[in-house]
Design a protein around this motif. Structure first.
Motif, short mmCIF file in Angstrom:
data_model
loop_
_atom_site.label_atom_id
_atom_site.label_comp_id
_atom_site.label_asym_id
_atom_site.label_seq_id
_atom_site.Cartn_x
_atom_site.Cartn_y
_atom_site.Cartn_z
N GLU A 1 -51.62 -25.33 25.19
CA GLU A 1 -50.39 -25.42 24.40
C GLU A 1 -49.83 -26.84 24.35
O GLU A 1 -49.29 -27.28 23.34
CB GLU A 1 -49.33 -24.47 24.98
CG GLU A 1 -49.62 -23.00 24.75
CD GLU A 1 -49.70 -22.65 23.26
OE1 GLU A 1 -48.89 -23.19 22.48
OE2 GLU A 1 -50.58 -21.87 22.88
N LYS A 2 -49.96 -27.56 25.46
CA LYS A 2 -49.44 -28.93 25.50
C LYS A 2 -50.21 -29.82 24.53
O LYS A 2 -49.61 -30.62 23.78
CB LYS A 2 -49.54 -29.48 26.92
CG LYS A 2 -48.85 -30.82 27.11
CD LYS A 2 -48.90 -31.25 28.58
CE LYS A 2 -48.19 -32.57 28.78
NZ LYS A 2 -48.23 -33.02 30.20
N GLU A 3 -51.52 -29.69 24.52
CA GLU A 3 -52.34 -30.49 23.61
C GLU A 3 -52.06 -30.14 22.15
O GLU A 3 -51.99 -31.02 21.29
CB GLU A 3 -53.82 -30.28 23.94
CG GLU A 3 -54.22 -30.88 25.29
CD GLU A 3 -55.57 -30.38 25.81
OE1 GLU A 3 -56.08 -30.96 26.78
OE2 GLU A 3 -56.09 -29.39 25.24
N ILE A 4 -51.87 -28.85 21.88
CA ILE A 4 -51.54 -28.41 20.52
C ILE A 4 -50.19 -28.98 20.09
O ILE A 4 -50.02 -29.41 18.93
CB ILE A 4 -51.54 -26.87 20.43
CG1 ILE A 4 -52.97 -26.34 20.57
CG2 ILE A 4 -50.93 -26.40 19.12
CD1 ILE A 4 -53.07 -24.83 20.65
N SER A 5 -49.23 -29.01 20.99
CA SER A 5 -47.90 -29.55 20.66
C SER A 5 -48.00 -31.03 20.31
O SER A 5 -47.30 -31.53 19.43
CB SER A 5 -46.92 -29.33 21.82
OG SER A 5 -47.25 -30.15 22.92
N TYR A 6 -48.88 -31.75 21.01
CA TYR A 6 -49.11 -33.17 20.68
C TYR A 6 -49.68 -33.31 19.27
O TYR A 6 -49.25 -34.18 18.49
CB TYR A 6 -50.07 -33.80 21.68
CG TYR A 6 -49.49 -34.05 23.05
CD1 TYR A 6 -48.14 -34.34 23.22
CD2 TYR A 6 -50.30 -34.01 24.19
CE1 TYR A 6 -47.61 -34.57 24.48
CE2 TYR A 6 -49.78 -34.25 25.46
CZ TYR A 6 -48.43 -34.52 25.60
OH TYR A 6 -47.92 -34.75 26.84
N ILE A 7 -50.64 -32.45 18.95
CA ILE A 7 -51.27 -32.50 17.62
C ILE A 7 -50.23 -32.22 16.53
O ILE A 7 -50.17 -32.93 15.51
CB ILE A 7 -52.43 -31.49 17.52
CG1 ILE A 7 -53.56 -31.87 18.49
CG2 ILE A 7 -52.97 -31.41 16.10
CD1 ILE A 7 -54.61 -30.80 18.65
N LEU A 8 -49.41 -31.19 16.74
CA LEU A 8 -48.43 -30.78 15.73
C LEU A 8 -47.35 -31.84 15.49
O LEU A 8 -46.86 -32.00 14.38
CB LEU A 8 -47.78 -29.45 16.13
CG LEU A 8 -48.71 -28.23 16.16
CD1 LEU A 8 -47.96 -27.01 16.68
CD2 LEU A 8 -49.26 -27.94 14.76
N SER A 9 -46.99 -32.55 16.55
CA SER A 9 -45.89 -33.52 16.42
C SER A 9 -46.35 -34.93 16.12
O SER A 9 -45.56 -35.77 15.70
CB SER A 9 -45.06 -33.53 17.71
OG SER A 9 -45.84 -33.96 18.81
N SER A 10 -47.64 -35.21 16.31
CA SER A 10 -48.13 -36.59 16.22
C SER A 10 -47.91 -37.24 14.85
O SER A 10 -47.69 -38.44 14.76
CB SER A 10 -49.61 -36.65 16.59
OG SER A 10 -50.37 -35.76 15.78
N PHE A 11 -47.97 -36.46 13.79
CA PHE A 11 -47.74 -37.00 12.44
C PHE A 11 -46.40 -37.73 12.36
O PHE A 11 -46.30 -38.81 11.79
CB PHE A 11 -47.79 -35.86 11.41
CG PHE A 11 -47.46 -36.28 10.01
CD1 PHE A 11 -48.46 -36.70 9.14
CD2 PHE A 11 -46.15 -36.27 9.55
CE1 PHE A 11 -48.15 -37.09 7.84
CE2 PHE A 11 -45.83 -36.66 8.26
CZ PHE A 11 -46.83 -37.06 7.40
N TYR A 12 -45.38 -37.12 12.97
CA TYR A 12 -44.03 -37.67 12.84
C TYR A 12 -43.81 -38.89 13.71
O TYR A 12 -42.86 -39.65 13.49
CB TYR A 12 -43.00 -36.57 13.15
CG TYR A 12 -43.09 -35.46 12.13
CD1 TYR A 12 -42.46 -35.56 10.90
CD2 TYR A 12 -43.86 -34.31 12.38
CE1 TYR A 12 -42.57 -34.56 9.95
CE2 TYR A 12 -43.98 -33.31 11.44
CZ TYR A 12 -43.33 -33.44 10.22
OH TYR A 12 -43.45 -32.45 9.28
#
Length: 475
Positions: free
Chosen positions: A60-71
């Motif tokens: 979940e932590k890695e996924i959260s990084y992926i989801l937010s990295s664009f911004y």
């Protein structure tokens, strides 16, 4: 006494083509930006889509990084986009930004297979850097191509690409992932759409009407004469009146309104579904219809707002300033009331909760006409710079808001904690719009003038010279 009818050129002119190209660009970049939610699910749980493609074991932590990295990248280049657009023009800046964003989409499957979630984050950050430059350019381009009487219509119609792109991103990415191309197809389609748009853009787009090889003389004269600037305007580099901009009360009123919008919309789109799940036991995110309803409402309401504002302006029922403030009040204050009411609903009012969420998000789509396009009103000559400043600051709100919610909501099933979150957002919505209503305006500001800085400097020099001469004479 008869009044000659103004010749605006053909019914479908090049100014309309520019608005269509902007609309399509927004659709393309929003599909590329928002497809990540579906893509990550497909990449981490292949059985839900097409099992013929690799599956990744991300926590979940890695996924959260992926989801937010664009911004992380998106917030950085807003201001740079305005500056580059002013220097090189919208055609080159927007074209290259969209092109490289499309390239990054196209290489995502290979890069992720090779470098895992870290490579995915890197690509999304760089993609955010390129896309962050686009909206300041869009506002600069609209300011150059939109006659004063059509600025609201062309700007609003082109910005409906936000809602259209959002709905399409939610609708088509799942179908692509389930199809023969699997989850890599999401990136390939996004990249392909970007490349197709670039071809249209570099063929039909131009920085202004005087550079277009397709425009008719009548339309060119109509656009240029409505802006009342000097003949050599497009060849000049107008200095930016930084001090006047940052001290401008109308500009700061708009800036605060956009910050309030960033905070409030994040609450509407991200926190309400979490509240409905935690307190009312509703699984919104897994229900495709419930998930899509608010965005469909935004798309439909965006055209309602466009039509309404166009009628009010064309029939001169309200001034442009009054139109902006009225629509922005609907976009901010209706959701403010909706947030408060939703916080008091019980398990027996689940249908009402969904209805209120949909109405609130739909009503909020008016913020584009209400306050986003106000940068072009205040300063057509510096619209890209203003948008760069506004978006840089306002885009920090979606980053801060979830952190505040995380501090307040320690138990997702605790209604009182959620009521505090909704009350904060409602207050921000209310006062953000109130400030805009009191001090905002759609009147072009004095510091927009091409010679705003020059005469002052010249006058000061003359005054200083006169003072020195008098001092010499007196001595």
């Amino acid at each position: 006494m008869t009044v000659d009818k103004v010749d605006k050129g053909p019914i479908w002119g090049m100014r309309h083509m520019q608005a269509l190209l902007i609309f399509l660009d927004i659709v393309v970049i929003y599909i590329g930006r928002l497809n990540i939610g579906v893509a990550v699910v497909a990449m981490t749980n292949a059985e839900t889509t097409n099992p013929d493609f690799p599956e990744f074991d991300w926590n979940e932590k890695e996924i959260s990084y992926i989801l937010s990295s664009f911004y992380w990248g998106y917030v950085v280049t807003q201001f740079l986009g305005g500056a580059l657009c002013k220097l090189f023009g919208a055609k080159l800046t927007m074209g290259l930004a969209t092109f490289f964003s499309a390239v990054l989409s196209a290489v995502t499957p290979v890069a992720v297979t090779w470098g895992g979630w870290q490579a995915f984050c890197a690509i999304r950050v760089i993609q955010g850097l390129f896309q962050g430059m686009l909206f300041p350019c869009i506002h600069e381009h609209l300011a150059k191509w939109s006659p004063l009487q059509e600025r609201n219509r062309l700007g609003a119609l082109s910005h409906t690409g936000i809602e259209c792109g959002t709905v399409l991103a939610l609708g088509i990415t799942g179908l692509i992932a389930e199809g023969s191309m699997g989850w890599p197809g999401i990136s390939y389609v996004s990249g392909g759409l970007g490349f197709a748009w670039c071809i249209l853009w570099f063929v039909f787009a131009d920085n202004n009407a005087t550079e277009s090889r397709f425009i008719k003389d009548a339309e060119k004269i109509y656009i240029e004469s409505s802006m009342e600037h000097a003949e050599d305007f497009h060849k000049k580099k107008i200095p930016v009146p930084w001090k006047a901009i940052f001290l401008s009360i109308p500009f700061n009123a708009q800036l605060l309104a956009r910050c309030a919008e960033g905070w409030g919309l994040t609450t509407l789109q991200a926190q309400i579904p979490s509240y409905l799940h935690g307190v009312l036991g509703m699984e919104i995110k897994s229900n495709a219809l419930f998930s899509a309803l608010p965005f469909l409402a935004m798309w439909v309401m965006s055209y309602v707002y466009v039509l309404t504002s166009d009628i009010l302006q064309r029939k001169k029922i309200l001034t442009l300033t009054a139109i902006r403030k009225t629509i922005n009040s609907c976009a901010f204050w209706i959701p403010a009331v909706g947030l408060i009411v939703i916080g008091f609903l019980s398990d027996e009012n689940k249908t009402l909760a969904i209805a209120l969420m949909t109405i609130s998000v739909g009503a909020n789509s008016g913020s584009t006409i209400g306050s986003s396009l106000n940068t072009i009103d205040l300063s057509p000559n510096h619209a890209g710079i203003l948008m760069g400043i506004v978006n840089t600051i306002a885009n920090f709100m979606p980053l801060i808001s979830p952190l505040v919610v995380g501090v307040i909501v320690t138990d997702s099933s605790n209604r009182t904690q959620w009521q505090i979150v909704f009350a904060i957002s409602a207050v921000i919505f209310f006062f953000g719009n109130l400030i805009y209503v009191i001090w905002g305006t759609a009147v072009t500001q004095p510091w927009d003038a091409e010679d705003f800085l020059l005469p002052k400097d010249a006058e000061t020099s003359r005054n200083e010279g006169t003072s020195k001469s008098k001092a010499v004479e007196n001595s």
